[in-house]
Design an enzyme around this catalytic site. Structure first.
Site, PDB file in Angstrom:
ATOM      1  CD  GLU A 172      -3.108   5.825   6.464  1.00  0.00           C
ATOM      2  OE1 GLU A 172      -3.175   5.675   5.165  1.00  0.00           O
ATOM      3  OE2 GLU A 172      -2.317   5.375   7.251  1.00  0.00           O
ATOM      4  CD  GLU A 198      -4.067  -2.245   7.306  1.00  0.00           C
ATOM      5  OE1 GLU A 198      -2.948  -2.535   7.041  1.00  0.00           O
ATOM      6  OE2 GLU A 198      -4.661  -1.305   7.035  1.00  0.00           O
ATOM      7  CG  HIS A 251      -5.824   1.988   4.951  1.00  0.00           C
ATOM      8  ND1 HIS A 251      -5.802   3.333   5.927  1.00  0.00           N
ATOM      9  CD2 HIS A 251      -5.151   1.352   5.006  1.00  0.00           C
ATOM     10  CE1 HIS A 251      -4.573   2.789   6.356  1.00  0.00           C
ATOM     11  NE2 HIS A 251      -4.073   1.806   5.669  1.00  0.00           N
ATOM     12  N   GLY A 268       2.036   2.355  10.896  1.00  0.00           N
ATOM     13  CA  GLY A 268       2.957   3.071  10.933  1.00  0.00           C
ATOM     14  C   GLY A 268       3.735   3.526  12.436  1.00  0.00           C
ATOM     15  CB  SER A 280       4.295  -1.858  12.357  1.00  0.00           C
ATOM     16  OG  SER A 280       4.112  -0.448  12.536  1.00  0.00           O
ATOM     17  CG  ASN A 327      -1.862   1.089   1.383  1.00  0.00           C
ATOM     18  OD1 ASN A 327      -1.820   1.849   0.488  1.00  0.00           O
ATOM     19  ND2 ASN A 327      -2.310   1.256   2.464  1.00  0.00           N
ATOM     20  CE  LYS A 384      -0.102   3.431   4.809  1.00  0.00           C
ATOM     21  NZ  LYS A 384      -0.515   3.536   6.257  1.00  0.00           N
TER      22      LYS A 384
HETATM   23  P1  PGA Z   1       2.350   0.371   7.970  1.00  0.00           P
HETATM   24  O1  PGA Z   1       0.810   0.685   7.013  1.00  0.00           O
HETATM   25  O2  PGA Z   1       2.728  -1.068   7.145  1.00  0.00           O
HETATM   26  O3  PGA Z   1       3.256   1.581   7.328  1.00  0.00           O
HETATM   27  O4  PGA Z   1       2.003   0.297   9.257  1.00  0.00           O
HETATM   28  C1  PGA Z   1       0.051  -0.464   6.920  1.00  0.00           C
HETATM   29  C2  PGA Z   1      -1.163   0.464   6.356  1.00  0.00           C
HETATM   30  O5  PGA Z   1      -1.752   1.228   6.612  1.00  0.00           O
HETATM   31  O6  PGA Z   1      -1.734  -0.535   5.540  1.00  0.00           O
END
Ligand code: PGA
Length: 244
Positions: free
Chosen positions: A100, A168, A98, A174, A208, A14, A16
């Site tokens: 976000e 998630e 997601h 993150g 992560s 992903n 983003k």
């Molecule tokens: P990350 O993000 O691997 O940077 O923690 C995962 C995601 O948001 O899909």
């Protein structure tokens, strides 16, 4: 739509809101798709949709994915991209719901359900994201939250053959923090075995993930793959995860 059952593991990148034409050229060179091992793994690269055309025909055996789609099919909805348009642009998978999108852009479970239906109608495999906040985890609400998200976000016409669920935990995205392996397996087992109509869906873990922890996470009985954000921006990291 692609039958996902034939794959051992599903590994989603992903990106983003990251990438550029220059970045893509370098990424593809480093990834060197023709040299990827493990043909039973399904790799999906989810990029901003304006870059699809730079990746089409260059990812094989990996697939191209989007990061969201509109609730609407067409009309006066400035800034939106519909599932039909994603299909036109050769997108085969799409992340929806997601955290976000849910937290920053206010998308609800009901929105996610509409998006999933639009994707299914356009033969795009939805990757439906769910997960709890840190406060919810501390209040022991994880399973309740996940149950509600799944019951409301997964449409009635979904099946395990073509819809993927990504668990998630929001506090793990993150942050470099991840739940214990037992916790991950326990939540995945809950989703696979205890939620009506979701039995044996492919469930990915996200939050992560990197090349150091991917293999032990994917070795868990109830984990079918990973959704990788930050680490997937490094082609060599993503390749290691694909090959782990
Ligand atoms: P990350 O993000 O691997 O940077 O923690 C995962 C995601 O948001 O899909």
């Amino acid at each position: 739509m692609l039958e996902i059952n034939k794959f051992d593991r599903i590994i989603v990148a992903n990106w983003k809101l990251n990438g550029s034409i220059h970045f893509i050229e370098q990424y593809l060179q480093e990834l060197n798709c023709s040299k990827l091992e493990n043909s039973n793994n399904c790799g999906i690269i989810c990029t901003p949709s304006v870059y699809f055309h730079k990746l089409v025909g260059r990812l094989n055996p990996l697939f191209l994915g989007g990061q969201d789609c509109s609730n609407y099919s067409e009309g006066a909805y400035t800034g939106e991209v519909s599932a039909t348009m994603l299909k036109d642009a050769s997108c085969q998978f799409c992340i929806i719901g997601h955290s976000e999108r849910r937290q920053i852009f206010g998308q609800s479970n009901e929105d996610v359900c509409i998006k999933a239906m639009n994707l299914i109608a356009n033969n795009i495999n939805p990757i439906i994201c769910i997960g709890e906040t840190f406060e919810e985890k501390n209040q022991n609400l994880t399973k309740d939250i996940i149950y509600t998200q799944i019951s409301k976000s997964v449409p009635k016409n979904a099946t395990k053959d073509f819809v993927i669920i990504a668990y998630e935990p929001i506090w793990a995205i993150g942050t470099g923090k991840i739940p214990s392996l037992e916790e991950i397996d326990n939540i995945h087992s809950f989703i696979k075995n205890e939620i009506q109509n979701i039995e044996n869906y492919k469930i990915l873990y996200g939050g992560s993930v990197n090349s150091n922890n991917a293999s032990e996470i994917m070795d868990l009985k109830n984990v079918d793959g990973v959704l990788v954000g930050g680490a997937s921006l490094d082609a060599l990291e993503y390749k290691k995860i694909m090959n782990s």
